[in-house]
Design an enzyme around this catalytic site. Structure first.
Site, PDB file in Angstrom:
ATOM      1  N   GLU A   1      31.812   2.621   9.105  1.00 40.55           N
ATOM      2  CA  GLU A   1      31.527   1.996  10.405  1.00 40.55           C
ATOM      3  C   GLU A   1      31.953   2.936  11.514  1.00 40.55           C
ATOM      4  OE1 GLU A   1      32.335  -2.158  11.018  1.00 40.55           O
ATOM      5  OE2 GLU A   1      32.720  -1.882  13.172  1.00 40.55           O
TER       6      GLU A   1
ATOM      7  N   GLY B   1      31.630 -13.722  13.957  1.00 34.31           N
ATOM      8  CA  GLY B   1      32.039 -15.091  14.284  1.00 34.31           C
ATOM      9  C   GLY B   1      31.069 -15.773  15.229  1.00 34.31           C
TER      10      GLY B   1
ATOM     11  N   ILE C   1      25.826 -11.461   6.999  1.00 32.58           N
ATOM     12  CA  ILE C   1      25.971 -12.827   7.519  1.00 32.58           C
ATOM     13  C   ILE C   1      27.137 -13.495   6.789  1.00 32.58           C
ATOM     14  CG2 ILE C   1      24.831 -15.068   7.830  1.00 32.58           C
ATOM     15  CD1 ILE C   1      22.151 -13.576   7.851  1.00 32.58           C
ATOM     16  N   GLY C   2      28.072 -14.040   7.564  1.00 35.28           N
ATOM     17  CA  GLY C   2      29.239 -14.678   6.963  1.00 35.28           C
ATOM     18  C   GLY C   2      29.500 -16.068   7.521  1.00 35.28           C
TER      19      GLY C   2
ATOM     20  N   ASP D   1      32.949  -6.145   1.253  1.00 34.18           N
ATOM     21  CA  ASP D   1      32.833  -6.090   2.716  1.00 34.18           C
ATOM     22  C   ASP D   1      34.133  -5.517   3.303  1.00 34.18           C
ATOM     23  OD1 ASP D   1      31.501  -6.409   5.071  1.00 34.18           O
ATOM     24  OD2 ASP D   1      31.479  -8.600   5.082  1.00 34.18           O
ATOM     25  N   HIS D   2      34.112  -5.257   4.599  1.00 37.45           N
ATOM     26  CA  HIS D   2      35.253  -4.713   5.359  1.00 37.45           C
ATOM     27  C   HIS D   2      36.543  -4.459   4.592  1.00 37.45           C
ATOM     28  CE1 HIS D   2      33.450  -5.208   9.279  1.00 37.45           C
ATOM     29  NE2 HIS D   2      32.921  -6.336   8.831  1.00 37.45           N
TER      30      HIS D   2
ATOM     31  N   ASP E   1      36.202   0.664   6.074  1.00 32.19           N
ATOM     32  CA  ASP E   1      36.187   0.331   7.498  1.00 32.19           C
ATOM     33  C   ASP E   1      37.337   0.989   8.240  1.00 32.19           C
ATOM     34  OD1 ASP E   1      36.079  -0.728   9.990  1.00 32.19           O
ATOM     35  OD2 ASP E   1      36.210  -2.837   9.388  1.00 32.19           O
TER      36      ASP E   1
HETATM   37  P1  13P Z   1      29.354 -13.169  10.889  1.00 28.44           P
HETATM   38  O1  13P Z   1      30.504 -13.875  10.269  1.00 28.44           O
HETATM   39  O2  13P Z   1      29.394 -13.157  12.377  1.00 28.44           O
HETATM   40  O3  13P Z   1      28.045 -13.649  10.362  1.00 28.44           O
HETATM   41  O4  13P Z   1      29.495 -11.629  10.480  1.00 28.44           O
HETATM   42  C1  13P Z   1      29.634 -11.303   9.125  1.00 28.44           C
HETATM   43  C2  13P Z   1      29.843  -9.849   8.948  1.00 28.44           C
HETATM   44  O5  13P Z   1      29.417  -9.036   9.718  1.00 28.44           O
HETATM   45  C3  13P Z   1      30.590  -9.457   7.747  1.00 28.44           C
HETATM   46  O6  13P Z   1      30.705  -8.099   7.600  1.00 28.44           O
END
Ligand code: 13P
Length: 281
Positions: free
Chosen positions: A134, A180, A230-231, A82-83, A104
Site C-alpha cells: 500500500e 468503515g 469490502i468488509g 488482509d492488512h 501494509d
Molecule cells: P470497508 O470495511 O470500508 O468495506 O473496507 C474494507 C477494506 O478495505 C479491507 O481491506
C-alpha cells in the site's frame, strides 16, 4: 473447480478491464457464503481474513476451510491475508497456507514502507506467495474527512519507484476512499486514479469498498482498479442477521437452523455485489 492464485485473478481483471471483488470474512458461514455467492453470480471472488480475526479462526483453519470449499466451487476462488503490518505474523500466515498477503506499511515514510514491503516480498517469493503493498494511506471513514484529504493520496511520482523497489504483485492506492462507514458520500478522484494507473502496469487495489456509490465504483474499475476490498458492509449484515435470528422464538434458534437462516441471506448479498464485477469467465 479452482482454488486460484490471487495474482491470476487480478490478471483476469486487468485483461477484462474489470475488477475482482474481495470480501473479509470471519467464520465458516461467511466463507461459504462468499463462495456460494460467487457461484450464483458466475464471477470469481477472493476471500480475505483480517489478521486480528485469527482469534476466531486461526490462520491454518481459515486457509484450509477456504481451500476446501474453493476446490469444490464452480468459479475461481482466491485467498488473501488482509492488512498486516507485522512481519512475523505475515510469515506465520504464509506458513499456515495463505497464498497471498498484504504487507501494509502505509503509515510509514516512503523509504521505510518500501524496505518493509521488499522484505516481505523477498520471503514470500520463496513460497510463491503474492504480495499486495500500500502506498499513500487509506484512512478510516469515522475520522471525519480523512478520506478526502489529498495529503493521504498516493503520489503518482512515487508509484513506479515503489513497485520497482519492492516487487509487489499489486498495489493498494488512495484516491478518496476510507475504511468503515462514511459520514458523507465519498467522492473518488478518478482523474487522480488515472495518473496512478498510468504510472504502473501492476493491478491496483481499492480499499474501503463499503458505501461508495456503484457509479463511482464502475468508473474506478474501468480506470485501473482490478481488486476492491469490502468488509464493513458484509460484517454489519452478518451481525444484523445474527441479531434477527436469535431474537426469534428461542425454539427456532437451534444449531441446524442458524446456518440455514444466515447462509442464503449472506449469499444473496454477495451475489448482488458481484454484479459489479464485469469479469467474464
Ligand atoms: P470497508 O470495511 O470500508 O468495506 O473496507 C474494507 C477494506 O478495505 C479491507 O481491506
Amino acid at each position: 473447480m479452482p482454488y486460484v492464485k490471487v495474482k491470476e485473478l487480478l490478471a483476469m481483471g486487468k485483461k477484462n478491464n474489470a475488477c475482482v471483488l474481495a470480501f473479509d470474512a470471519a467464520d465458516i458461514n461467511m466463507i461459504k457464503s462468499v463462495i456460494k455467492g460467487a457461484e450464483t453470480a458466475g464471477r470469481p471472488v477472493i476471500v480475505m481474513l483480517y489478521p486480528g480475526m485469527r482469534n476466531i479462526m486461526p490462520f491454518g483453519v481459515f486457509a484450509e476451510v477456504t481451500r476446501y470449499y474453493a476446490e469444490r466451487a464452480s468459479v475461481p476462488v482466491g485467498l488473501h491475508l488482509d492488512h498486516c503490518s507485522d512481519f512475523d505474523m505475515i510469515l506465520e500466515a504464509i506458513h499456515e497456507g495463505f497464498p497471498s498477503v498484504m504487507a501494509d506499511g502505509s503509515v510509514l515514510p516512503f523509504e521505510e514502507n518500501a524496505a518493509f514491503t521488499k522484505k516481505v516480498v523477498e520471503v514470500a517469493r520463496n513460497f510463491d506467495v503474492d504480495v499486495e503493498g500500500e502506498l499513500g494511506h487509506v484512512g478510516t471513514a469515522a475520522d471525519s474527512d480523512e478520506f478526502s484529504r489529498k495529503e493521504f493520496f498516493t503520489r503518482p511520482d512515487e508509484v513506479r519507484e515503489f513497485v520497482e523497489k519492492t516487487g509487489v504483485t499489486s498495489l493498494a492506492v488512495s484516491f478518496g476512499s476510507a475504511h468503515g462507514l462514511y459520514k458523507s458520500t465519498p467522492k473518488l478522484d478518478i482523474n487522480h486514479l488515472k495518473t496512478l494507473s498510468a504510472a504502473t502496469d501492476i493491478p491496483l487495489v481499492l480499499h474501503g469498498g463499503t458505501g461508495i456509490p456503484d457509479d463511482q465504483l464502475a468508473q474506478a474499475f474501468s480506470n485501473g482498479i482490478n481488486k476492491i476490498n469490502i468488509g464493513t458492509e458484509f460484517f454489519n449484515l452478518n451481525t444484523r442477521l445474527n441479531q434477527e435470528f436469535y431474537a426469534q422464538d428461542f425454539s427456532k434458534a437451534d444449531p441446524f437452523g442458524f446456518p440455514e437462516y444466515i447462509q442464503p441471506r449472506l449469499t444473496e448479498y454477495i451475489a448482488g455485489r458481484l454484479e459489479l464485477s464485469k469479469i467474464v469467465l
